[in-house]
Design a protein around this motif. Structure first.
Motif, PDB file in Angstrom:
ATOM      1  N   UNK A  76      41.450  27.622  36.407  1.00 11.61           N
ATOM      2  CA  UNK A  76      40.677  27.727  35.180  1.00 11.61           C
ATOM      3  C   UNK A  76      40.092  29.150  34.931  1.00 11.61           C
ATOM      4  N   UNK A  77      40.328  29.896  35.717  1.00 15.30           N
ATOM      5  CA  UNK A  77      39.751  31.500  35.563  1.00 15.30           C
ATOM      6  C   UNK A  77      40.863  32.341  35.249  1.00 15.30           C
ATOM      7  N   UNK A  78      40.642  33.281  34.185  1.00 15.27           N
ATOM      8  CA  UNK A  78      41.637  34.042  33.495  1.00 15.27           C
ATOM      9  C   UNK A  78      41.839  35.151  33.996  1.00 15.27           C
ATOM     10  N   UNK A  79      43.151  35.662  34.457  1.00 13.45           N
ATOM     11  CA  UNK A  79      43.609  37.148  35.231  1.00 13.45           C
ATOM     12  C   UNK A  79      44.503  37.584  34.316  1.00 13.45           C
ATOM     13  N   UNK A  80      44.757  38.916  34.939  1.00 13.53           N
ATOM     14  CA  UNK A  80      45.728  39.607  33.972  1.00 13.53           C
ATOM     15  C   UNK A  80      46.913  39.954  35.036  1.00 13.53           C
ATOM     16  N   UNK A  81      48.171  39.982  34.434  1.00 14.62           N
ATOM     17  CA  UNK A  81      49.383  40.581  35.175  1.00 14.62           C
ATOM     18  C   UNK A  81      49.995  41.552  34.446  1.00 14.62           C
ATOM     19  N   UNK A  82      49.808  42.941  34.999  1.00 12.98           N
ATOM     20  CA  UNK A  82      50.684  43.964  34.192  1.00 12.98           C
ATOM     21  C   UNK A  82      52.188  43.845  34.332  1.00 12.98           C
ATOM     22  N   UNK A  83      52.525  44.438  33.198  1.00 22.27           N
ATOM     23  CA  UNK A  83      54.108  44.630  33.356  1.00 22.27           C
ATOM     24  C   UNK A  83      54.618  45.206  34.339  1.00 22.27           C
ATOM     25  N   UNK A  84      53.936  46.198  34.998  1.00 21.56           N
ATOM     26  CA  UNK A  84      54.561  47.077  35.834  1.00 21.56           C
ATOM     27  C   UNK A  84      54.513  46.248  37.276  1.00 21.56           C
ATOM     28  N   UNK A  85      53.672  45.320  37.238  1.00 22.07           N
ATOM     29  CA  UNK A  85      53.664  44.585  38.524  1.00 22.07           C
ATOM     30  C   UNK A  85      54.174  43.363  38.455  1.00 22.07           C
ATOM     31  N   UNK A  86      55.065  42.980  37.416  1.00 26.27           N
ATOM     32  CA  UNK A  86      55.562  41.759  37.287  1.00 26.27           C
ATOM     33  C   UNK A  86      57.279  41.760  37.825  1.00 26.27           C
ATOM     34  N   UNK A  87      57.671  40.537  37.985  1.00 27.46           N
ATOM     35  CA  UNK A  87      58.979  40.312  38.291  1.00 27.46           C
ATOM     36  C   UNK A  87      60.036  40.829  37.217  1.00 27.46           C
ATOM     37  N   UNK A  88      61.288  41.221  37.693  1.00 33.64           N
ATOM     38  CA  UNK A  88      62.198  41.576  36.520  1.00 33.64           C
ATOM     39  C   UNK A  88      62.621  40.200  35.664  1.00 33.64           C
ATOM     40  N   UNK A  89      62.655  39.082  36.650  1.00 26.07           N
ATOM     41  CA  UNK A  89      63.002  37.921  35.956  1.00 26.07           C
ATOM     42  C   UNK A  89      61.970  37.390  34.856  1.00 26.07           C
ATOM     43  N   UNK A  90      60.708  38.086  34.653  1.00 29.26           N
ATOM     44  CA  UNK A  90      59.803  37.876  33.664  1.00 29.26           C
ATOM     45  C   UNK A  90      60.267  38.043  32.538  1.00 29.26           C
ATOM     46  N   UNK A  91      61.104  39.067  32.203  1.00 35.45           N
ATOM     47  CA  UNK A  91      61.428  39.520  30.987  1.00 35.45           C
ATOM     48  C   UNK A  91      61.979  38.436  30.398  1.00 35.45           C
ATOM     49  N   UNK A  92      62.472  37.332  30.798  1.00 34.03           N
ATOM     50  CA  UNK A  92      62.632  36.130  29.832  1.00 34.03           C
ATOM     51  C   UNK A  92      61.459  35.121  30.188  1.00 34.03           C
ATOM     52  N   UNK A  93      60.250  35.703  29.312  1.00 39.55           N
ATOM     53  CA  UNK A  93      58.977  35.040  29.594  1.00 39.55           C
ATOM     54  C   UNK A  93      59.182  33.613  29.087  1.00 39.55           C
ATOM     55  N   UNK A  94      60.173  33.352  28.144  1.00 38.68           N
ATOM     56  CA  UNK A  94      59.951  31.796  27.550  1.00 38.68           C
ATOM     57  C   UNK A  94      60.318  30.767  28.730  1.00 38.68           C
ATOM     58  N   UNK A  95      60.921  31.161  29.822  1.00 37.61           N
ATOM     59  CA  UNK A  95      61.480  30.105  30.708  1.00 37.61           C
ATOM     60  C   UNK A  95      60.131  29.950  31.658  1.00 37.61           C
ATOM     61  N   UNK A  96      59.205  30.900  31.864  1.00 38.08           N
ATOM     62  CA  UNK A  96      58.047  30.868  32.916  1.00 38.08           C
ATOM     63  C   UNK A  96      56.880  30.479  32.235  1.00 38.08           C
ATOM     64  N   UNK A  97      56.741  30.620  30.840  1.00 35.64           N
ATOM     65  CA  UNK A  97      55.406  30.346  30.330  1.00 35.64           C
ATOM     66  C   UNK A  97      55.094  28.599  30.341  1.00 35.64           C
ATOM     67  N   UNK A  98      53.720  28.394  30.867  1.00 30.01           N
ATOM     68  CA  UNK A  98      53.141  27.003  31.301  1.00 30.01           C
ATOM     69  C   UNK A  98      53.950  26.612  32.653  1.00 30.01           C
ATOM     70  N   UNK A  99      54.252  27.738  33.327  1.00 34.32           N
ATOM     71  CA  UNK A  99      54.921  26.903  34.871  1.00 34.32           C
ATOM     72  C   UNK A  99      53.927  27.848  35.929  1.00 34.32           C
ATOM     73  N   UNK A 100      53.944  27.054  36.812  1.00 35.21           N
ATOM     74  CA  UNK A 100      53.274  27.590  37.938  1.00 35.21           C
ATOM     75  C   UNK A 100      53.790  28.459  38.807  1.00 35.21           C
ATOM     76  N   UNK A 101      53.431  29.656  39.157  1.00 38.21           N
ATOM     77  CA  UNK A 101      54.090  30.679  39.919  1.00 38.21           C
ATOM     78  C   UNK A 101      53.384  31.463  40.928  1.00 38.21           C
ATOM     79  N   UNK A 102      53.536  31.848  41.854  1.00 37.85           N
ATOM     80  CA  UNK A 102      52.949  32.567  43.010  1.00 37.85           C
ATOM     81  C   UNK A 102      52.572  33.978  42.985  1.00 37.85           C
ATOM     82  N   UNK A 103      51.338  34.506  43.221  1.00 37.19           N
ATOM     83  CA  UNK A 103      50.953  35.797  42.887  1.00 37.19           C
ATOM     84  C   UNK A 103      50.067  36.180  44.045  1.00 37.19           C
ATOM     85  N   UNK A 104      50.088  37.561  44.153  1.00 34.34           N
ATOM     86  CA  UNK A 104      48.958  38.120  44.935  1.00 34.34           C
ATOM     87  C   UNK A 104      48.012  39.148  44.280  1.00 34.34           C
ATOM     88  N   UNK A 105      46.952  39.334  44.758  1.00 32.78           N
ATOM     89  CA  UNK A 105      45.817  39.967  44.160  1.00 32.78           C
ATOM     90  C   UNK A 105      45.916  41.599  44.648  1.00 32.78           C
TER      91      UNK A 105
END
Length: 350
Positions: A132-161
């Motif tokens: 429930x806490x809002x965080x930010x993921x920059x483009x430079x730190x995202x995965x190449x596959x996230x360019x197709x963001x329609x597939x990943x929206x509203x899905x749970x993924x793993x991240x590091x701080x």
């Protein structure tokens, strides 16, 4: 989030006096839901009077996650304001729990992995909600596959701080850093188990003049032009296309530089093939014509060549993809070249 829905669980909780003292020191107390109204939720927490909290603080996916009679944790802001009211908040308690979780992950457990929900794309990156806490993921730190963001929206993924600021309530995430850690672990396992002669399957990533790079998922392997076909040929664009899947044999392993060298022509026993074709007539397809040589393909991954004595005049009698009768003359094992001659003169038919 802890909710005491049964009175028995609540009574057992009250017996742990040490936990209750720690909670009161941190201005956290447990209250019981008395009534749910349109805008407020009325609560009772063993204070001088009843108090209310805005209904929006209890919403989760546009639904209220509490019922009448539930015991929930509340953060006490002020026990008595100027109007003799109790001011408390549910969101501040959730923020307190969330930041404690982050400090434990980074400094105590040191397992920098969080699970979050990628909600939408914004300017410069993506918004991710973690508990429930809002965080930010920059483009430079995202995965190449996230360019197709329609597939990943509203899905749970793993991240590091990467970085956080508790005062400004900002958390910057990275998915690229997490993937690099996983790939490094996979590479260590791969180099511990791989042997010369193993078969690997991969996808052609890039094609160069002297080699092709094949991606096997967590490592880029190299295959030179001399290890693709038997015969003198250096034009890789005619064999490979970017995105094509291939099966190769491991020829050499360099664990210091983390490199693996592959080959395709080693699947075929050239000595048996040449002994079978030597001195026999066979139809072959004209593969490439240059001013000096003529290349033909007479079997899979086997190319033979002969000298072009007529120069540019050869195009009068011979074209690419023509089928001609040839005779295999021999094979040079040192230079790995196959020689042939035409069965009849090129000016005649056949």
């Amino acid at each position: 989030m802890i909710t005491f829905k049964n009175n028995l669980n609540f009574l057992n909780f009250l017996k742990n006096k040490s936990i209750i003292k720690d909670l009161y020191k941190k201005k956290i107390f447990i209250a019981r839901v008395l009534d749910i109204k349109k805008k407020f939720i009325v609560l009772e927490g063993n204070l001088k009077s009843e108090f209310s909290i805005i209904k929006e603080e209890f919403l989760h996916n546009d639904k209220i996650n509490v019922k009448v009679g539930d015991y929930i944790e509340i953060f006490l802001i002020n026990s008595e304001d100027n109007f003799n009211r109790i001011i408390s908040s549910r969101t501040k308690f959730l923020n307190f729990i969330f930041w404690n979780k982050i400090f434990n992950i980074l400094y105590k457990t040191k397992i920098n992995i969080l699970k979050g929900n990628l909600t939408k794309k914004i300017k410069g990156g993506y918004t991710v909600f973690i508990d429930g806490f809002k965080c930010f993921l920059p483009h430079s730190c995202s995965d190449k596959k996230l360019s197709n963001n329609f597939y990943y929206i509203n899905k749970f993924l793993y991240f590091s701080i990467i970085n956080f600021d508790r005062l400004k309530k900002n958390i910057i995430l990275s998915r690229k850093l997490l993937i690099e850690k996983i790939t490094n672990i996979k590479r260590k396992i791969f180099f511990n188990n791989i042997k010369i002669g193993d078969i690997l399957k991969g996808i052609v990533k890039t094609i160069r003049s002297y080699c092709a790079i094949i991606d096997i998922g967590y490592l880029d392997c190299i295959i030179y032009s001399r290890n693709i076909v038997w015969g003198k040929h250096r034009f890789l664009n005619s064999f490979f296309k970017i995105g094509q899947s291939t099966v190769c044999v491991v020829l050499k392993i360099d664990k210091i530089k983390n490199r693996v060298f592959l080959g395709i022509k080693q699947f075929f026993n050239i000595q048996k093939k040449i002994n079978h074709f030597n001195g026999r007539l066979k139809y072959a397809r004209v593969f490439k014509i240059t001013t000096n040589n003529i290349y033909v393909m007479f079997a899979k991954n086997m190319i033979a060549f002969t000298n072009n004595w007529s120069g540019k005049n050869i195009f009068r009698f011979l074209k690419i993809n023509d089928y001609k009768k040839i005779v295999i003359k021999g094979f040079n094992y040192k230079k790995k070249r196959i020689f042939f001659k035409f069965n009849s003169s090129l000016s005649s038919k056949g």
